[in-house]
Design a protein around this motif. Structure first.
Motif, short mmCIF file in Angstrom:
data_model
loop_
_atom_site.label_atom_id
_atom_site.label_comp_id
_atom_site.label_asym_id
_atom_site.label_seq_id
_atom_site.Cartn_x
_atom_site.Cartn_y
_atom_site.Cartn_z
N GLY A 260 0.58 -1.21 0.02
CA GLY A 260 -0.08 0.09 -0.14
C GLY A 260 0.78 1.35 -0.01
O GLY A 260 0.27 2.42 -0.25
N ASP A 261 1.96 1.37 0.24
CA ASP A 261 2.86 2.49 0.29
C ASP A 261 2.51 3.49 1.22
O ASP A 261 2.33 4.82 0.73
CB ASP A 261 3.26 2.96 -1.11
CG ASP A 261 4.54 3.69 -1.16
OD1 ASP A 261 5.22 3.68 -0.17
OD2 ASP A 261 4.37 4.39 -2.15
N PHE B 257 -2.64 -0.05 -5.54
CA PHE B 257 -2.33 0.95 -6.65
C PHE B 257 -3.34 1.85 -6.97
O PHE B 257 -3.39 2.36 -8.20
CB PHE B 257 -2.04 -0.10 -7.84
CG PHE B 257 -2.82 -1.13 -7.72
CD1 PHE B 257 -4.26 -0.91 -8.28
CD2 PHE B 257 -2.62 -2.37 -7.62
CE1 PHE B 257 -5.08 -1.85 -8.36
CE2 PHE B 257 -3.75 -3.53 -7.58
CZ PHE B 257 -4.86 -3.21 -7.96
N TRP B 258 -4.09 2.49 -5.98
CA TRP B 258 -4.98 3.23 -6.19
C TRP B 258 -4.76 4.49 -7.16
O TRP B 258 -5.46 4.96 -7.78
CB TRP B 258 -5.93 3.76 -5.02
CG TRP B 258 -5.10 4.58 -4.12
CD1 TRP B 258 -4.45 4.00 -3.02
CD2 TRP B 258 -5.07 5.89 -3.97
NE1 TRP B 258 -3.81 5.38 -2.35
CE2 TRP B 258 -4.36 6.26 -3.13
CE3 TRP B 258 -5.50 6.93 -4.77
CZ2 TRP B 258 -3.82 7.48 -2.69
CZ3 TRP B 258 -5.28 8.20 -4.64
CH2 TRP B 258 -4.53 8.59 -3.56
N ARG B 259 -3.48 4.88 -6.78
CA ARG B 259 -3.01 6.21 -7.55
C ARG B 259 -2.85 5.94 -8.94
O ARG B 259 -3.01 7.05 -9.71
CB ARG B 259 -1.73 6.61 -6.85
CG ARG B 259 -1.91 7.24 -5.38
CD ARG B 259 -0.49 7.49 -4.83
NE ARG B 259 0.49 6.73 -5.03
CZ ARG B 259 0.97 6.09 -3.70
NH1 ARG B 259 0.26 6.12 -2.46
NH2 ARG B 259 2.03 5.05 -3.91
N ASP B 260 -2.67 4.87 -9.38
CA ASP B 260 -2.43 4.46 -10.91
C ASP B 260 -3.73 4.43 -11.41
O ASP B 260 -3.74 4.47 -12.51
CB ASP B 260 -1.55 3.20 -11.06
CG ASP B 260 -0.12 3.38 -10.46
OD1 ASP B 260 0.48 4.58 -10.50
OD2 ASP B 260 0.42 2.47 -9.97
N PHE C 84 -5.01 3.19 -16.24
CA PHE C 84 -4.73 1.61 -15.79
C PHE C 84 -5.81 1.06 -15.44
O PHE C 84 -6.80 1.52 -14.52
CB PHE C 84 -3.49 1.48 -14.94
CG PHE C 84 -1.99 2.00 -15.42
CD1 PHE C 84 -1.56 1.12 -16.41
CD2 PHE C 84 -1.55 3.19 -15.05
CE1 PHE C 84 -0.22 1.84 -17.06
CE2 PHE C 84 -0.34 3.78 -15.67
CZ PHE C 84 0.20 3.00 -16.56
N THR C 85 -6.16 -0.07 -15.57
CA THR C 85 -7.25 -0.85 -15.15
C THR C 85 -6.73 -1.83 -13.80
O THR C 85 -5.72 -1.93 -13.85
CB THR C 85 -7.82 -1.95 -16.31
OG1 THR C 85 -6.93 -2.99 -16.18
CG2 THR C 85 -8.10 -1.10 -17.64
N LEU D 268 -3.27 -3.73 -13.42
CA LEU D 268 -2.23 -3.26 -12.15
C LEU D 268 -2.09 -4.54 -11.26
O LEU D 268 -1.17 -4.81 -10.55
CB LEU D 268 -2.86 -2.17 -11.35
CG LEU D 268 -2.75 -0.89 -12.08
CD1 LEU D 268 -3.70 0.36 -11.53
CD2 LEU D 268 -1.58 -0.36 -12.30
N GLY D 269 -3.20 -5.15 -11.16
CA GLY D 269 -3.36 -6.52 -10.16
C GLY D 269 -2.29 -7.53 -10.80
O GLY D 269 -1.29 -8.29 -10.08
#
Length: 132
Positions: free
Chosen positions: A25-26, A99-102, A107-108, A112-113
């Motif tokens: 999650g960073d 990766f919500w920011r991307d 991006f889908t 991303l997953g």
């Protein structure tokens, strides 16, 4: 104690819980120094609660103990967005979609997953949620 304040206190006290949010999650509670001082037009206080490796900062908005404390994410390039009505909601977003920011970059979730699982196959076999 209000839910956001209680969760922040728990993250500050429980290093294993805090560490679980760092990857993927960073969201790092040890990175609380924002790159720039931010001020909301409303004058509401911003309390940094975590940072990310890209230089962004997560803030709780408003006074400690306030009933409503939305979470604002400000990146290192001057962009900001509200990501939750409170810290519980923001942490849920980070845990489910690290990766919500991307996503705002077009991006889908599936792409991303897949990329996350490809970059960290050992982790995805044991503890990563399905991003399909």
């Amino acid at each position: 104690m209000i839910a956001s304040d209680a969760l922040l206190h728990r993250l500050e006290q429980d290093s294993s819980l805090a560490a679980a949010l760092v990857w993927p999650g960073d969201f790092d509670v040890d990175r609380r120094d924002p790159i720039e001082d931010l001020v909301l037009p409303s004058g509401e206080l911003l309390h940094p609660v975590a940072g990310c490796g890209a230089g962004g900062t997560y803030f709780l908005c408003g006074e400690a103990g306030a009933e409503e404390r939305p979470v604002l994410y400000a990146d290192s390039e001057g962009q900001a967005t509200l990501i939750g009505a409170n810290l519980v909601e923001a942490i849920t977003l980070i845990a489910v979609l690290p990766f919500w920011r991307d996503l705002v970059k077009g991006f889908t979730i599936s792409d991303l997953g897949s990329e996350l699982r490809a970059d960290h196959p050992a982790s995805s076999e044991t503890s990563e949620p399905s991003f399909r």
